[in-house]
Design a protein around this motif. Structure first.
Motif, short mmCIF file in Angstrom:
data_model
loop_
_atom_site.label_atom_id
_atom_site.label_comp_id
_atom_site.label_asym_id
_atom_site.label_seq_id
_atom_site.Cartn_x
_atom_site.Cartn_y
_atom_site.Cartn_z
N ASN A 170 8.95 16.37 -6.81
CA ASN A 170 9.20 16.51 -8.24
C ASN A 170 9.97 15.31 -8.80
N GLU A 171 9.61 14.12 -8.31
CA GLU A 171 10.17 12.88 -8.80
C GLU A 171 9.05 12.03 -9.39
N LEU A 206 13.15 -3.33 -1.74
CA LEU A 206 14.21 -2.95 -2.68
C LEU A 206 14.11 -1.45 -2.99
N PRO A 207 15.19 -0.84 -3.50
CA PRO A 207 15.18 0.62 -3.70
C PRO A 207 14.42 1.07 -4.95
N LEU A 208 13.26 0.47 -5.18
CA LEU A 208 12.37 0.85 -6.28
C LEU A 208 11.05 1.28 -5.66
N SER A 209 10.81 2.57 -5.63
CA SER A 209 9.62 3.09 -4.96
C SER A 209 8.45 3.17 -5.92
N LEU A 210 7.26 3.05 -5.37
CA LEU A 210 6.00 3.30 -6.08
C LEU A 210 5.18 4.14 -5.13
N ASP A 211 5.35 5.46 -5.21
CA ASP A 211 4.86 6.34 -4.15
C ASP A 211 4.32 7.64 -4.74
N PRO A 212 3.00 7.87 -4.66
CA PRO A 212 2.45 9.13 -5.17
C PRO A 212 3.07 10.35 -4.51
N TRP A 213 3.58 10.19 -3.29
CA TRP A 213 4.19 11.33 -2.60
C TRP A 213 5.48 11.76 -3.27
N THR A 225 0.83 -1.20 0.00
CA THR A 225 0.00 0.00 0.00
C THR A 225 0.87 1.26 0.00
N PHE A 226 0.21 2.42 -0.03
CA PHE A 226 0.90 3.71 -0.03
C PHE A 226 0.99 4.34 1.36
N ILE A 227 0.45 3.68 2.37
CA ILE A 227 0.44 4.25 3.71
C ILE A 227 1.07 3.26 4.69
N ALA A 228 1.69 3.82 5.75
CA ALA A 228 2.33 2.97 6.76
C ALA A 228 1.30 2.01 7.35
N PRO A 229 1.70 0.77 7.64
CA PRO A 229 3.05 0.18 7.57
C PRO A 229 3.47 -0.29 6.18
N PHE A 230 2.74 0.06 5.13
CA PHE A 230 3.08 -0.16 3.73
C PHE A 230 2.89 -1.60 3.22
N LYS A 264 9.90 1.46 5.39
CA LYS A 264 9.82 2.90 5.67
C LYS A 264 9.07 3.70 4.61
N SER A 265 8.82 3.12 3.43
CA SER A 265 8.16 3.88 2.37
C SER A 265 7.47 2.92 1.41
N ALA A 266 6.61 3.47 0.56
CA ALA A 266 5.88 2.64 -0.42
C ALA A 266 6.83 2.17 -1.51
N LYS A 267 6.72 0.91 -1.88
CA LYS A 267 7.63 0.31 -2.84
C LYS A 267 6.87 -0.40 -3.96
N MET A 268 7.54 -0.53 -5.12
CA MET A 268 7.01 -1.39 -6.17
C MET A 268 7.44 -2.81 -5.81
N MET A 269 6.52 -3.55 -5.23
CA MET A 269 6.82 -4.86 -4.65
C MET A 269 5.95 -5.88 -5.38
#
Length: 679
Positions: free
Chosen positions: A337-338, A325-332, A272-277, A305-310
């Protein structure tokens, strides 16, 4: 034979006035896109191009011999097939599109022979039904992954695409609409069987039940029952998502759930996009009285710690591996500006390992950055406690297809791979672009979280892994996968990857070989040969065997079917759809007469095609498939109702069959105004 879906004809006949926002987005897209140069989008072209014809079960001709073990069973493959395909210059991604299932059923005849029959059907998701109820739409309801990952996409373009989706979802739920969008999943990625149900999967929603062998859509599966099933008094409580305003996010289910081959438990996670993700669920089988377990639904997985493409995870008989992994999927990311999807080459790859029923006991193991979209197998190392005479897991092993960058995500959307920004925080030297079958061993025997082994088993490109189902979660010997003979997957993706080699890797042998000469950690390989060198091998015991397709013919993900009373783990056959690209015209287009085949390949030697089934149409290059046995098909749960296409023809979204009063008139006016703006 074309499906009698009115929208395929009315799309062209009812072209409405151009959308103002669509015109704005199109202008920005043309300005921002890199590398197109007026050429067709590679994933909307050739045999990647979607098809709009569907077939009921239709008898097929074949050459060769159909193995008796296939009698009564069915091979089914899922994949994205956008029904809204008017604007071929739009953003598009291989992972986009409405789910379409393509299957070959091996029906028993009265004379004892086997008759293959082809069937393909759209999965009737909310988004698909809303789309075919709205012939004025030129673009899919959901924004393309390519829009979200493209660094050249402006913040305004992304926000407009997202707002367009929100508008269309809200419109679909107003009074008078003929199809509400309750769940946004297109169910276009995988398909599996659990507890009497065939389930199509995708990250953006719960599984969708379909009926075998005709591939009709039943309804969404919530972890307890599927829509369209009879109401049962013994139904378990606790569905995916739970309660609350944001509970819908916890319905989002990995496209790769796992089935325990012994207990038949369904194990899955929800990103998900919200903690705990990340949340985690286990759905026991109600049809296995020998292993009665409680249900575990929406349990939080701590430490992310953040939303990921999992996309995938690992599951052994006793442990689960979550990959942060260091691949995020995060609307935030938009606030920074990313892109919504972003890869950080200076980040860490973290593997969280916990006992299957105890996500709160997770242990985190860290190493070099990478991307992993598919794991092949996960298994435990177990020793006996000499004092209690009970088994104890001392390590968890995992085989996965490891990429050294996120190029797959970008190239599959015809988007230039971004160049990482120079930064002094990058901890690791750059690795060569590759996707290989990789071995990890996570030690559990000490308090220190140590990855004792991490290296590739082979240097050849390797993706879309599979194995014999009844040996999964154990130390299975053979892993099957796909490769390209003339380049890396990274290079191939730039031109739309086409699979010309099916591979069998003896993982047991190569891991044993690594004990004799340990490869360099992280960057090393046990076997450094190329595809051509392996093909030239005359060693009958070679740990890698490759079936190379004839020139111009390309395969898709393969699935293994075992021989009854086989002599070895690999005694059986591989099934794969193939397409001969000599059928394409001079511009690389697949005409209406283009057709695919299903090949049945002997899996022990990986040399012989024992049967070729000629299909009545082509099957676009797609994603994941599965084999369903005759027993599974015969033991499906009963169904009360099926989803169906809109009955009325030519109606647009929100045009009710009858006038229902003042409120409906207002809603129709609002719909007409919004559709004029967003398209």
């Amino acid at each position: 034979m074309d499906s009698p879906i009115p929208t395929f004809q009315t799309f062209a006949a009812t072209r409405h006035r151009p959308s103002k926002i669509n015109n704005l987005i199109t202008l920005m897209t043309i300005h921002e896109k890199q590398g197109r140069s007026g050429r067709p989008h590679p994933y909307l072209h050739g045999n990647f191009a979607p098809i709009h014809s569907v077939q009921p079960l239709t008898a097929c001709s074949f050459t060769g011999t159909i193995p008796q073990e296939l009698a009564g069973g069915e091979y089914v493959r899922n994949g994205g097939n956008p029904v809204t395909n008017e604007d071929l210059g739009r953003d598009a991604h291989w992972f986009d599109g409405d789910g379409m299932l393509s299957g070959v059923a091996f029906r028993r005849k009265k004379d004892g022979s086997i008759q293959p029959a082809f069937v393909n059907q759209y999965i009737l998701t909310d988004a698909y039904l809303s789309t075919v109820s709205t012939p004025s739409l030129r673009l899919p309801i959901l924004p393309s992954i390519a829009t979200l990952v493209n660094p050249a996409s402006s913040l305004l373009a992304i926000i407009l695409r997202i707002l367009r989706t929100i508008f269309l979802v809200i419109l679909s739920n107003l009074a008078g609409s003929r199809q509400a969008i309750k769940k946004i999943s297109v169910a276009n990625t995988g398909i599996l069987y659990h507890d009497g149900r065939a389930l199509a999967t995708c990250e953006s929603g719960p599984p969708m039940r379909v009926s075998l062998p005709g591939l009709e859509t039943v309804g969404w599966f919530d972890g307890s029952k599927a829509e369209g099933e009879p109401i049962r008094e013994d139904i378990s409580t606790g569905a995916f998502g739970g309660h609350g305003l944001l509970s819908f996010m916890k319905e989002w289910t990995t496209a790769h759930p796992r089935i325990d081959p012994i207990t038949n438990d369904l194990i899955l996670f929800h990103s998900t996009f919200i903690a705990p993700f990340v949340h985690y669920s286990i759905i026991p089988s109600t049809q296995n009285s020998s292993f009665q377990q409680p249900r575990l639904v929406n349990a939080a997985v701590p430490g992310i710690k953040s939303a990921k493409m999992m996309h995938d995870f690992g599951v052994s008989l006793t442990h689960t591996v979550i990959m942060d992994l260091p691949l995020s999927l995060d609307p935030w990311n938009l606030a920074k500006n990313e892109p919504v999807v972003s890869y950080d080459p200076s980040g860490r790859s973290r593997f969280g390992i916990f006992p299957r029923w105890q996500p709160e006991a997770i242990r985190w193991f860290e190493t070099n950055p990478c991307c992993i979209f598919h794991t092949a197998n996960t298994w435990d190392e177990v020793t006996m406690n000499p004092f209690t005479n009970t088994p104890k897991s001392t390590a968890v092993n995992m085989l996965a297809c490891r990429l050294t960058s996120a190029s797959l995500v970008f190239s599959a959307g015809d988007v230039a791979v971004p160049i990482p920004k120079p930064t002094s925080s990058i901890l690791y030297p750059a690795e060569e672009e590759q996707c290989r079958l990789y071995y990890y061993r996570f030690s559990l025997s000490s308090t220190e979280n140590t990855i004792s082994h991490q290296f590739a088993l082979s240097s050849i490109p390797f993706e879309f892994p599979s194995l014999r189902d009844d040996v999964s979660m154990t130390a299975a010997r053979y892993i099957y996968g796909c490769s390209v003979s003339d380049s890396s997957f990274g290079a191939a993706l730039g031109r739309a990857v086409k699979i010309d080699s099916l591979v069998k890797i003896d993982a047991t042998a190569l891991i044993q070989n690594s004990n004799q000469a340990a490869p360099t950690p992280i960057i090393g390989c046990v076997d450094n040969r190329s595809v051509s060198e392996i093909l030239a091998s005359k060693d009958p015991s070679d740990p890698i065997k490759i079936f190379k397709l004839p020139p111009g013919i390309y395969a898709q993900e393969s699935r293994f079917v075992a021989r009854a009373n086989g002599k070895s783990e690999d005694d059986g056959w591989l099934l794969s759809y193939v397409f001969d690209e000599s059928q394409l015209d001079e511009d690389g287009n697949a005409g209406p007469g283009s057709k695919s085949e299903l090949w049945i390949i002997e899996a022990t030697e990986m040399k012989e095609v024992v049967c070729r089934v000629m299909l009545p149409q082509r099957v676009p290059y797609g994603l994941h498939g599965n084999w369903f046995s005759e027993g599974q098909i015969l033991n499906q749960r009963p169904v009360d109702s099926l989803r169906h296409l809109p009955i009325s023809k030519g109606k647009d979204l929100g045009e009710p069959e009858e006038e229902d009063g003042f409120w409906v008139d207002i809603c129709m006016s609002v719909r007409s105004w919004v559709l004029d703006i967003v398209g």
